[in-house]
Motif scaffolding. Structure first.
Motif, short mmCIF file in Angstrom:
data_model
loop_
_atom_site.label_atom_id
_atom_site.label_comp_id
_atom_site.label_asym_id
_atom_site.label_seq_id
_atom_site.Cartn_x
_atom_site.Cartn_y
_atom_site.Cartn_z
N GLU B 247 26.34 32.95 55.97
CA GLU B 247 26.72 31.53 55.96
C GLU B 247 27.34 31.15 54.61
O GLU B 247 28.30 30.39 54.55
CB GLU B 247 25.49 30.66 56.23
CG GLU B 247 25.12 30.63 57.68
CD GLU B 247 23.85 29.86 57.98
OE1 GLU B 247 23.63 29.50 59.12
OE2 GLU B 247 23.05 29.63 57.03
N SER B 250 30.85 32.81 54.35
CA SER B 250 31.88 32.33 55.29
C SER B 250 32.29 30.89 55.05
O SER B 250 33.23 30.41 55.66
CB SER B 250 31.36 32.47 56.72
OG SER B 250 30.33 31.55 56.93
N GLY B 251 31.57 30.18 54.20
CA GLY B 251 31.90 28.77 53.96
C GLY B 251 31.09 27.84 54.85
O GLY B 251 31.14 26.62 54.68
N VAL B 252 30.33 28.41 55.79
CA VAL B 252 29.49 27.57 56.66
C VAL B 252 28.48 26.80 55.80
O VAL B 252 28.19 25.63 56.07
CB VAL B 252 28.77 28.45 57.72
CG1 VAL B 252 27.70 27.66 58.43
CG2 VAL B 252 29.78 28.96 58.74
N LEU B 254 28.84 25.61 52.86
CA LEU B 254 29.51 24.43 52.27
C LEU B 254 29.57 23.30 53.30
O LEU B 254 29.27 22.15 53.00
CB LEU B 254 30.94 24.79 51.88
CG LEU B 254 31.20 25.28 50.47
CD1 LEU B 254 32.68 25.54 50.28
CD2 LEU B 254 30.71 24.27 49.45
N ARG B 255 29.99 23.68 54.51
CA ARG B 255 30.10 22.68 55.58
C ARG B 255 28.74 22.04 55.85
O ARG B 255 28.64 20.82 56.01
CB ARG B 255 30.66 23.36 56.83
CG ARG B 255 30.57 22.52 58.06
CD ARG B 255 31.46 23.06 59.14
NE ARG B 255 32.80 22.50 59.05
CZ ARG B 255 33.90 23.06 59.55
NH1 ARG B 255 33.82 24.22 60.15
NH2 ARG B 255 35.05 22.48 59.44
N LEU B 256 27.70 22.89 55.88
CA LEU B 256 26.35 22.37 56.15
C LEU B 256 25.89 21.44 55.04
O LEU B 256 25.22 20.44 55.29
CB LEU B 256 25.37 23.53 56.32
CG LEU B 256 25.58 24.42 57.56
CD1 LEU B 256 24.70 25.66 57.50
CD2 LEU B 256 25.27 23.64 58.84
N THR B 257 26.26 21.78 53.81
CA THR B 257 25.86 20.94 52.67
C THR B 257 26.49 19.56 52.76
O THR B 257 25.91 18.57 52.31
CB THR B 257 26.27 21.62 51.34
OG1 THR B 257 25.81 22.96 51.38
CG2 THR B 257 25.67 20.93 50.13
N ALA B 258 27.70 19.51 53.33
CA ALA B 258 28.39 18.22 53.44
C ALA B 258 27.89 17.40 54.63
O ALA B 258 28.32 16.27 54.83
CB ALA B 258 29.89 18.46 53.57
N MET B 259 26.99 17.97 55.42
CA MET B 259 26.51 17.27 56.62
C MET B 259 25.20 16.54 56.34
O MET B 259 24.44 16.94 55.45
CB MET B 259 26.31 18.27 57.76
CG MET B 259 27.62 18.77 58.32
SD MET B 259 27.33 19.81 59.74
CE MET B 259 28.80 19.50 60.66
N VAL B 261 22.18 16.63 56.91
CA VAL B 261 21.05 17.41 57.39
C VAL B 261 20.39 18.11 56.21
O VAL B 261 21.08 18.58 55.30
CB VAL B 261 21.50 18.39 58.51
CG1 VAL B 261 22.58 19.32 58.02
CG2 VAL B 261 20.36 19.16 59.08
N PRO B 263 18.56 20.90 54.00
CA PRO B 263 18.51 22.36 54.00
C PRO B 263 17.15 22.87 54.48
O PRO B 263 17.07 23.92 55.11
CB PRO B 263 18.72 22.74 52.53
CG PRO B 263 19.26 21.54 51.87
CD PRO B 263 18.87 20.35 52.68
N LEU B 266 17.28 23.26 58.15
CA LEU B 266 18.08 24.42 58.56
C LEU B 266 17.31 25.72 58.34
O LEU B 266 17.30 26.60 59.20
CB LEU B 266 19.40 24.45 57.78
CG LEU B 266 20.33 23.26 57.99
CD1 LEU B 266 21.47 23.29 56.99
CD2 LEU B 266 20.88 23.27 59.41
#
Lengths: 256, 419
Positions: B247, B250-252, B254-259, B261, B263, B266
């Motif tokens: 994750e 792959s940059g996922v 980063l995307r999750l951090t911007a959401m 939600v 950590p 997750l």
């Protein structure tokens, strides 16, 4: 929407004197950077490698805190309003932020669920997203089997799942073929027409000239020149943004 | 050849700049070798080259007890005096605090001396054993360990008894010679009987008063099945770490951090998913133990009366393993690092925790260190339920440790996983 004035009455993004200095680096990546972007504006952040574009975008999107300075999104600051801001922004990283072993539909479903979408809403949003990136036929196939352009389109579609007020795009068309790039441009224009604010970084200057209502040319963490592309061209003897860019940032290689 | 050398040069340069990688490559194998070597030292203990501790409750305080303790010492058994009651000693053995214990009842020496005197006097009724010693074993100890201790205790008891017989006989002969009377009615036959027939017997028991026969409850499979299932469970840490690293790369992340939600959610989601994997893993291994082992000439894995009581240790151990995986993925920078570091830590923790060799058979230093291993807490829970037959409540302290370990791992990972 063309905005070039220094004062913006209804800002979407406000950055005040942002600074960021990475450990072990002699110079700060971003040095007292200030920027105001109006609601509905399509702003292009241009700069050579290492100019600080990604760091600025990360700070504006709340991915990393600045060492000093402040960011306001629709008047709200990170910290107290982080969750609310995050629910109203879309972030499309430079990398293909997708799960390769999941299908396109499963990827959309996963991120939509994290954004709090449920039931019929999630179903209709999946359909919209697949239509947006024109991947309806490949929706049930693993992302690993997609072409680069398909992955880029899906990457963008996932960034739009929450109908964001502000969309952060970090080089969204890198390695994409002409057809996919054309489709992405079309979709971005449509988004701007619906009032979405877009902050976008790119190395393709003709793309920025075509899409952006305002651009900022950045180097060493500071804005060197800013304005609507046509105004910048009118006020100079150059034919295109690339010539202005090279004039401001020089011809020397930055990634040697 | 030039390409080969250039490639080798490039790899060495890359490695020289990867300090964490160097640590994994060099420090970890050294740690592993040290731990395994220390643990393997138990072979010396089991083979009698190192003293083994045996708790002795000496209510006798007579010559038999003193002699026996001295002989135990020469037989490489270190007699540790027990100051509590016999019941407390039984509880300690049942809980696994004490692996072997010997109870010397009050008046044992006096009874033995009376019997010897009666034997010397030619009393036929004195030929049967009169002194029974209770030798207690933790049910979780290995058969070889128990046999070794049993033999040494038996030898020490017989040597003490013989010494007492010789002393009584000598005293009797001296008294008779002094009085000028002929040797009594003791014939050569009686003397042979005196020295060949032992008056002491040793009764081998488990700590449980309800389970006095060791043969009924001892089954090495009951220890090995959970032990190696735990080993497998903790190895799932590596794929868990891999998911976080993928994750991040792959940059996922980063995307999750911007959401909007957390950590923690997750990471906890990952742990939950892999907890299910670990539980299934345990069930599969248990089924193999129950149904396949008998066909391979092994004893079948026996479930406790209430098989659901195993659910708590299985879940708590899985949680600990998943927490470790999440932490591993958060701390490491690449999959190569995570797999090497993860495997090394799991093997070392398994060795320290008594998965490969029981903790009681380790040198004192390793016994002390074993309490730091989550695998030790986990195997103790299973041994309590499956081997010692203890109620599930007895496993609560270790279950608590496993859950707390998992929580600590998660907290450590919180800020680092999607950084």
């Amino acid at each position: 929407m063309k905005v070039s004035q220094a004062y913006i009455a209804d800002p979407a993004i406000e950055a005040e004197a942002l600074s960021r200095h990475y450990k072990g680096q002699p110079e700060p990546a971003v040095d007292r950077f200030s920027l105001t972007i109006a609601k509905g504006e399509f702003y292009g952040l241009l700069g050579p490698n290492g100019a600080g574009k990604t760091t600025i975008m990360s700070m504006l999107a709340g991915l990393q805190p600045p060492d000093s300075g402040a960011v306001r999104i629709h008047g709200m600051r990170y910290g107290r309003h982080t969750r609310l801001i995050q629910s109203k922004i879309g972030f499309v990283p430079q990398e293909l932020a997708l799960y390769q072993r999941l299908t396109g539909m499963e990827n959309i479903w996963y991120f939509a669920r994290l954004l709090g979408l449920r039931g019929k809403e999630i179903k209709s949003r999946i359909e919209q997203s697949l239509e947006f990136c024109q991947l309806q036929d490949r929706a049930r196939q693993p992302v690993a089997t997609y072409s680069g352009g398909m992955k880029r389109r899906l990457n963008l579609a996932i960034g739009l799942l929450n109908d964001p007020w502000i969309l952060f795009l970090d080089e969204p068309t890198v390695g994409v073929d002409t057809q996919s790039r054309h489709l992405i441009h079309q979709q971005l224009r449509r988004l701007q027409q619906t009032g979405t604010t877009i902050l976008y970084t790119t190395h393709y200057l003709e793309e920025a000239q075509e899409l952006c209502s305002r651009v900022g040319i950045l180097d060493q963490g500071r804005i060197l020149k800013e304005g609507a592309p046509e105004l910048l061209l009118q006020r100079s003897e150059y034919q295109n943004l690339e010539e202005i860019f090279l004039e401001l940032t020089g011809n020397a290689l930055r990634d040697h | 050849m030039r390409a080969l050398l250039t490639s080798a040069h490039k790899e060495l340069r890359l490695l020289a700049r990867d300090y964490a990688g160097l640590l994994v490559l060099f420090l970890m194998p050294v740690t592993l070798v040290v731990v395994i070597t220390l643990v393997q030292e138990n072979i010396l203990q089991l083979s009698g080259q190192r003293p083994t501790e045996i708790c002795v409750q000496d209510d006798d305080q007579g010559p038999f007890a003193h002699g026996l303790t001295a002989y135990l010492q020469t037989g490489k058994l270190e007699a540790v005096p027990w100051t509590g009651s016999a019941d407390e000693l039984r509880q300690a053995v049942t809980a696994g605090t004490c692996q072997a214990a010997l109870i010397l009842e009050q008046g044992a020496s006096a009874r033995l001396q009376q019997q010897i005197d009666r034997q010397l006097a030619g009393d036929a009724t004195s030929k049967s054993p009169s002194l029974a010693l209770d030798l207690l074993f933790d049910p979780a100890t290995m058969v070889g360990f128990r046999a070794g201790i049993f033999a040494r205790v038996q030898m020490a008891a017989q040597a003490t008894e013989l010494e007492m017989k010789a002393t009584r006989l000598g005293a009797r002969l001296t008294a008779q010679a002094g009085a000028g009377t002929p040797a009594g009615n003791g014939s050569g036959e009686d003397l042979r009987a005196l020295f060949s027939r032992s008056l002491t017997t040793i009764a081998e028991q488990s700590g449980h008063s309800s389970q006095s026969s060791m043969d009924e409850i001892l089954n090495p499979v009951d220890r090995n099945v959970p032990a190696w299932a735990l080993f497998g469970m903790f190895f799932t840490a590596i794929p868990i770490a891999g998911t976080i690293l993928t994750e991040r790369q792959s940059g996922v992340a980063l995307r999750l951090t911007a959401m909007p939600v957390s950590p923690i959610s997750l990471l906890a989601g990952k742990m939950f998913a892999y907890l299910g994997v670990c539980v299934v893993q345990f069930i599969l291994i248990a089924l193999v133990g129950i149904y396949l082992f008998p066909h391979l000439g092994l004893q079948a894995f026996s479930l406790p009366i209430n098989p659901l009581s195993l659910l708590l240790p299985v879940c708590a151990s899985s949680l600990a393993a998943c927490g470790f995986g999440v932490c591993l993925g958060s701390v490491c920078r690449s999959y190569e690092q995570a797999s090497t570091l993860g495997a090394t830590i799991v093997v070392a923790a398994a060795a320290m925790g008594g998965i490969m060799v029981p903790v009681y058979a380790m040198p004192p230093l390793m016994q002390q260190l074993s309490i730091l291993s989550p695998l030790s807490w986990a195997i103790t829970c299973f041994s309590d339920l499956l081997i010692r037959g203890n109620p599930w409540e007895s496993t609560l302290p270790d279950l608590g440790r496993l859950v707390a370990f998992s929580a600590v791992m998660l907290i450590i990972s919180w800020k680092r996983a999607y950084r």
